[in-house]
Design a protein around this motif. Structure first.
Motif, PDB file in Angstrom:
ATOM      1  N   ALA A   1       0.835  -1.199   0.000  1.00 17.67           N
ATOM      2  CA  ALA A   1       0.000   0.000   0.000  1.00 17.67           C
ATOM      3  C   ALA A   1       0.870   1.249   0.000  1.00 17.67           C
ATOM      4  O   ALA A   1       0.662   2.177  -0.786  1.00 17.67           O
ATOM      5  CB  ALA A   1      -0.944  -0.005   1.200  1.00 17.67           C
ATOM      6  N   ALA A   2       1.891   1.282   0.879  1.00 16.83           N
ATOM      7  CA  ALA A   2       2.769   2.456   0.963  1.00 16.83           C
ATOM      8  C   ALA A   2       3.524   2.671  -0.340  1.00 16.83           C
ATOM      9  O   ALA A   2       3.876   3.793  -0.693  1.00 16.83           O
ATOM     10  CB  ALA A   2       3.736   2.297   2.121  1.00 16.83           C
ATOM     11  N   SER A   3       3.754   1.577  -1.088  1.00 17.89           N
ATOM     12  CA  SER A   3       4.534   1.672  -2.314  1.00 17.89           C
ATOM     13  C   SER A   3       3.769   2.346  -3.456  1.00 17.89           C
ATOM     14  O   SER A   3       4.320   2.582  -4.534  1.00 17.89           O
ATOM     15  CB  SER A   3       4.999   0.295  -2.769  1.00 17.89           C
ATOM     16  OG  SER A   3       5.892  -0.229  -1.828  1.00 17.89           O
ATOM     17  N   LEU A   4       2.488   2.628  -3.244  1.00 17.27           N
ATOM     18  CA  LEU A   4       1.781   3.437  -4.249  1.00 17.27           C
ATOM     19  C   LEU A   4       2.420   4.817  -4.342  1.00 17.27           C
ATOM     20  O   LEU A   4       2.264   5.523  -5.338  1.00 17.27           O
ATOM     21  CB  LEU A   4       0.299   3.588  -3.873  1.00 17.27           C
ATOM     22  CG  LEU A   4      -0.696   2.731  -4.653  1.00 17.27           C
ATOM     23  CD1 LEU A   4      -0.351   1.267  -4.565  1.00 17.27           C
ATOM     24  CD2 LEU A   4      -2.109   2.966  -4.166  1.00 17.27           C
TER      25      LEU A   4
ATOM     26  N   LEU B   1       8.071   6.881  -1.651  1.00 17.47           N
ATOM     27  CA  LEU B   1       8.391   5.867  -0.648  1.00 17.47           C
ATOM     28  C   LEU B   1       8.881   4.565  -1.269  1.00 17.47           C
ATOM     29  O   LEU B   1       9.587   3.784  -0.623  1.00 17.47           O
ATOM     30  CB  LEU B   1       7.150   5.566   0.206  1.00 17.47           C
ATOM     31  CG  LEU B   1       6.651   6.703   1.096  1.00 17.47           C
ATOM     32  CD1 LEU B   1       5.376   6.292   1.817  1.00 17.47           C
ATOM     33  CD2 LEU B   1       7.732   7.084   2.119  1.00 17.47           C
ATOM     34  N   GLN B   2       8.512   4.343  -2.508  1.00 20.62           N
ATOM     35  CA  GLN B   2       8.742   3.031  -3.118  1.00 20.62           C
ATOM     36  C   GLN B   2      10.213   2.598  -3.061  1.00 20.62           C
ATOM     37  O   GLN B   2      10.511   1.468  -2.671  1.00 20.62           O
ATOM     38  CB  GLN B   2       8.265   3.059  -4.570  1.00 20.62           C
ATOM     39  CG  GLN B   2       8.039   1.685  -5.144  1.00 20.62           C
ATOM     40  CD  GLN B   2       7.480   1.771  -6.550  1.00 20.62           C
ATOM     41  OE1 GLN B   2       8.063   2.434  -7.399  1.00 20.62           O
ATOM     42  NE2 GLN B   2       6.359   1.120  -6.780  1.00 20.62           N
ATOM     43  N   LEU B   3      11.118   3.521  -3.412  1.00 17.30           N
ATOM     44  CA  LEU B   3      12.536   3.159  -3.444  1.00 17.30           C
ATOM     45  C   LEU B   3      13.045   2.817  -2.049  1.00 17.30           C
ATOM     46  O   LEU B   3      13.752   1.825  -1.867  1.00 17.30           O
ATOM     47  CB  LEU B   3      13.367   4.306  -4.026  1.00 17.30           C
ATOM     48  CG  LEU B   3      13.438   4.341  -5.552  1.00 17.30           C
ATOM     49  CD1 LEU B   3      14.352   5.462  -6.003  1.00 17.30           C
ATOM     50  CD2 LEU B   3      13.931   2.999  -6.101  1.00 17.30           C
ATOM     51  N   THR B   4      12.652   3.645  -1.065  1.00 15.69           N
ATOM     52  CA  THR B   4      13.076   3.397   0.317  1.00 15.69           C
ATOM     53  C   THR B   4      12.596   2.022   0.767  1.00 15.69           C
ATOM     54  O   THR B   4      13.334   1.264   1.404  1.00 15.69           O
ATOM     55  CB  THR B   4      12.455   4.463   1.254  1.00 15.69           C
ATOM     56  OG1 THR B   4      12.645   5.742   0.649  1.00 15.69           O
ATOM     57  CG2 THR B   4      13.075   4.435   2.628  1.00 15.69           C
ATOM     58  N   ILE B   5      11.355   1.706   0.412  1.00 17.49           N
ATOM     59  CA  ILE B   5      10.779   0.429   0.832  1.00 17.49           C
ATOM     60  C   ILE B   5      11.476  -0.734   0.117  1.00 17.49           C
ATOM     61  O   ILE B   5      11.793  -1.759   0.722  1.00 17.49           O
ATOM     62  CB  ILE B   5       9.258   0.419   0.584  1.00 17.49           C
ATOM     63  CG1 ILE B   5       8.585   1.416   1.532  1.00 17.49           C
ATOM     64  CG2 ILE B   5       8.674  -0.973   0.783  1.00 17.49           C
ATOM     65  CD1 ILE B   5       7.137   1.682   1.232  1.00 17.49           C
ATOM     66  N   LEU B   6      11.761  -0.554  -1.171  1.00 16.22           N
ATOM     67  CA  LEU B   6      12.472  -1.597  -1.925  1.00 16.22           C
ATOM     68  C   LEU B   6      13.847  -1.847  -1.324  1.00 16.22           C
ATOM     69  O   LEU B   6      14.359  -2.963  -1.341  1.00 16.22           O
ATOM     70  CB  LEU B   6      12.615  -1.176  -3.397  1.00 16.22           C
ATOM     71  CG  LEU B   6      11.397  -1.422  -4.293  1.00 16.22           C
ATOM     72  CD1 LEU B   6      11.670  -0.906  -5.700  1.00 16.22           C
ATOM     73  CD2 LEU B   6      11.037  -2.902  -4.323  1.00 16.22           C
ATOM     74  N   ASP B   7      14.456  -0.780  -0.787  1.00 16.02           N
ATOM     75  CA  ASP B   7      15.774  -0.913  -0.150  1.00 16.02           C
ATOM     76  C   ASP B   7      15.671  -1.510   1.244  1.00 16.02           C
ATOM     77  O   ASP B   7      16.661  -1.562   1.966  1.00 16.02           O
ATOM     78  CB  ASP B   7      16.453   0.468  -0.049  1.00 16.02           C
ATOM     79  CG  ASP B   7      17.062   0.863  -1.387  1.00 16.02           C
ATOM     80  OD1 ASP B   7      17.131  -0.015  -2.265  1.00 16.02           O
ATOM     81  OD2 ASP B   7      17.458   2.035  -1.545  1.00 16.02           O
TER      82      ASP B   7
ATOM     83  N   CYS C   1      -4.533   4.487  -0.171  1.00 14.82           N
ATOM     84  CA  CYS C   1      -3.527   3.517  -0.631  1.00 14.82           C
ATOM     85  C   CYS C   1      -3.957   2.084  -0.340  1.00 14.82           C
ATOM     86  O   CYS C   1      -3.782   1.188  -1.170  1.00 14.82           O
ATOM     87  CB  CYS C   1      -2.186   3.794   0.046  1.00 14.82           C
ATOM     88  SG  CYS C   1      -1.430   5.327  -0.487  1.00 14.82           S
ATOM     89  N   ILE C   2      -4.512   1.864   0.846  1.00 15.13           N
ATOM     90  CA  ILE C   2      -4.917   0.500   1.225  1.00 15.13           C
ATOM     91  C   ILE C   2      -6.024   0.010   0.286  1.00 15.13           C
ATOM     92  O   ILE C   2      -6.017  -1.124  -0.179  1.00 15.13           O
ATOM     93  CB  ILE C   2      -5.375   0.469   2.710  1.00 15.13           C
ATOM     94  CG1 ILE C   2      -4.155   0.689   3.605  1.00 15.13           C
ATOM     95  CG2 ILE C   2      -6.091  -0.827   3.041  1.00 15.13           C
ATOM     96  CD1 ILE C   2      -4.485   1.018   5.044  1.00 15.13           C
TER      97      ILE C   2
ATOM     98  N   PRO D   1      -4.590  -3.416  -3.900  1.00 16.52           N
ATOM     99  CA  PRO D   1      -4.804  -4.685  -4.613  1.00 16.52           C
ATOM    100  C   PRO D   1      -4.920  -4.493  -6.126  1.00 16.52           C
ATOM    101  O   PRO D   1      -4.324  -5.243  -6.899  1.00 16.52           O
ATOM    102  CB  PRO D   1      -6.127  -5.204  -4.031  1.00 16.52           C
ATOM    103  CG  PRO D   1      -6.274  -4.509  -2.725  1.00 16.52           C
ATOM    104  CD  PRO D   1      -5.621  -3.176  -2.890  1.00 16.52           C
ATOM    105  N   ALA D   2      -5.652  -3.439  -6.545  1.00 12.92           N
ATOM    106  CA  ALA D   2      -5.797  -3.186  -7.980  1.00 12.92           C
ATOM    107  C   ALA D   2      -4.456  -2.818  -8.585  1.00 12.92           C
ATOM    108  O   ALA D   2      -4.107  -3.259  -9.684  1.00 12.92           O
ATOM    109  CB  ALA D   2      -6.816  -2.072  -8.216  1.00 12.92           C
ATOM    110  N   ALA D   3      -3.661  -2.006  -7.864  1.00  8.37           N
ATOM    111  CA  ALA D   3      -2.348  -1.589  -8.380  1.00  8.37           C
ATOM    112  C   ALA D   3      -1.426  -2.801  -8.516  1.00  8.37           C
ATOM    113  O   ALA D   3      -0.643  -2.890  -9.457  1.00  8.37           O
ATOM    114  CB  ALA D   3      -1.732  -0.558  -7.446  1.00  8.37           C
TER     115      ALA D   3
END
Lengths: 174, 159
Positions: free
Chosen positions: A33-36, A40-46, A72-73, A77-79
């Protein structure tokens, strides 16, 4: 059979991350959800945001962050399905109903959401708030729009410029 | 008030129609919309460069008025079928007389069964609320009836 011990995030419960609002409230949400948020996506991937660490969001207060995460929540799921090409019509209608209800909010909340969607780079939310902004002016005269948005009444010079604009862009007011 | 960058992002997602209305609300927004070229003025009818005239009894159009000394970019052997936002629909293609750009039309689709004998009219269609594309519509003419029931949109492109 015993579950494997190493937690690489792919087994069992979904991986969670913690986000910290500007007023120091901690929110624990699924990483998906946060990765939408592109930000934040890069930080989370790291691997950031997990465990005891949280990702601080100094530009977003807790009321706004809570609202953003609600979006986001709902949309995660759709994303995850790559924009949900195989979503059913019912799913799409449900998301649309959610979106319409979601932006049925006060202008001050809408402004905070626009800022948060910008800072966090959440494409779907940015489009949604823009649509709401467009809906706010639909069928209104420029004067009504100024009042809706809390502008002072125009000076004679501004009024003349508004009139000139309406002449030039008459098609937009049809 | 929202910072310019944020506002520009919102504006950039609006349909031209809404954006044009926001442009008229205050000077700051006009400056923002114009400064960042958010409104595609090249698609909008904001100025007049020249006037063509198509006499009924003449097979081709003539340049009637041009405010600046210009060389004629118009192929004089073609007649104007329709015009829209400064673009001309000629037999066989669409011309932007301001730039000289010429886009030939694809072959029209075969008529539906039973419509083979009917002639058709062609139109250039543009509405900024719907799309920023200008489209060519082909409408078959049904004799002795008031309605057109074979509307085919067959060419769409950006000019």
């Amino acid at each position: 059979m015993a579950a494997p011990e190493s937690g690489d995030g792919n087994n069992g419960a979904a991986r969670m991350v913690t986000l910290i609002s500007s007023d120091n409230t901690r929110f624990e949400v699924e990483a998906a959800a946060a990765s939408l948020s592109q930000t934040l996506q890069l930080t989370i991937l790291d691997g950031g945001g997990g465990g005891g660490d949280g990702i601080p969001l100094p530009n977003v207060d807790s009321a706004t962050l809570s609202k953003v995460l609600e979006y986001c929540i709902k949309h995660a799921p759709a994303a995850a399905n790559g924009g949900a090409p195989n979503a059913t019509a019912v799913d799409r209608a449900e998301l649309e109903r959610f979106d319409n209800e979601f932006v049925n909010i006060d202008q001050s909340v809408l402004y905070s959401l626009i800022m948060a969607a910008h800072n966090l780079e959440i494409e779907g939310l940015q489009s949604l708030v823009a649509k709401k902004v467009a809906d706010m002016i639909k069928g209104k005269s420029p004067m009504e729009i100024r009042r809706t948005l809390g502008f002072p009444d125009p000076t004679p010079e501004e009024q003349a410029e508004m009139n000139a604009h309406m002449l030039e862009y008459g098609w937009a007011y049809e | 008030m929202l910072p310019d960058d944020v506002l520009a992002e919102v504006f950039d997602r609006l349909a031209p129609c809404s954006l044009a209305i926001f442009r008229g609300i205050c000077k700051a927004w006009r400056t923002l919309v114009d400064g960042r070229r958010l409104l595609h003025k090249d698609l909008l009818p904001l100025s007049m460069a020249r006037i063509f005239i198509n006499y009924n009894e003449r097979p081709y159009v003539q340049l009637l008025f041009c405010p600046c000394p210009c060389t004629e970019l118009f192929p004089p052997w073609r007649s104007v079928v329709d015009h829209c936002n400064g673009l001309l629909l000629l037999v066989g293609g669409v011309l932007n007389p301001a730039t000289g750009q010429w886009v030939p039309l694809p072959e029209p689709p075969l008529p539906c069964k039973g419509m083979e004998r009917f002639t058709h009219n062609m139109y250039l269609v543009f509405h900024p609320f719907v799309s920023s594309d200008i489209e060519v519509f082909l409408i078959r003419r049904v004799p002795d009836r008031g309605d057109y029931d074979d509307i085919i949109k067959y060419g769409t492109d950006r000019w």
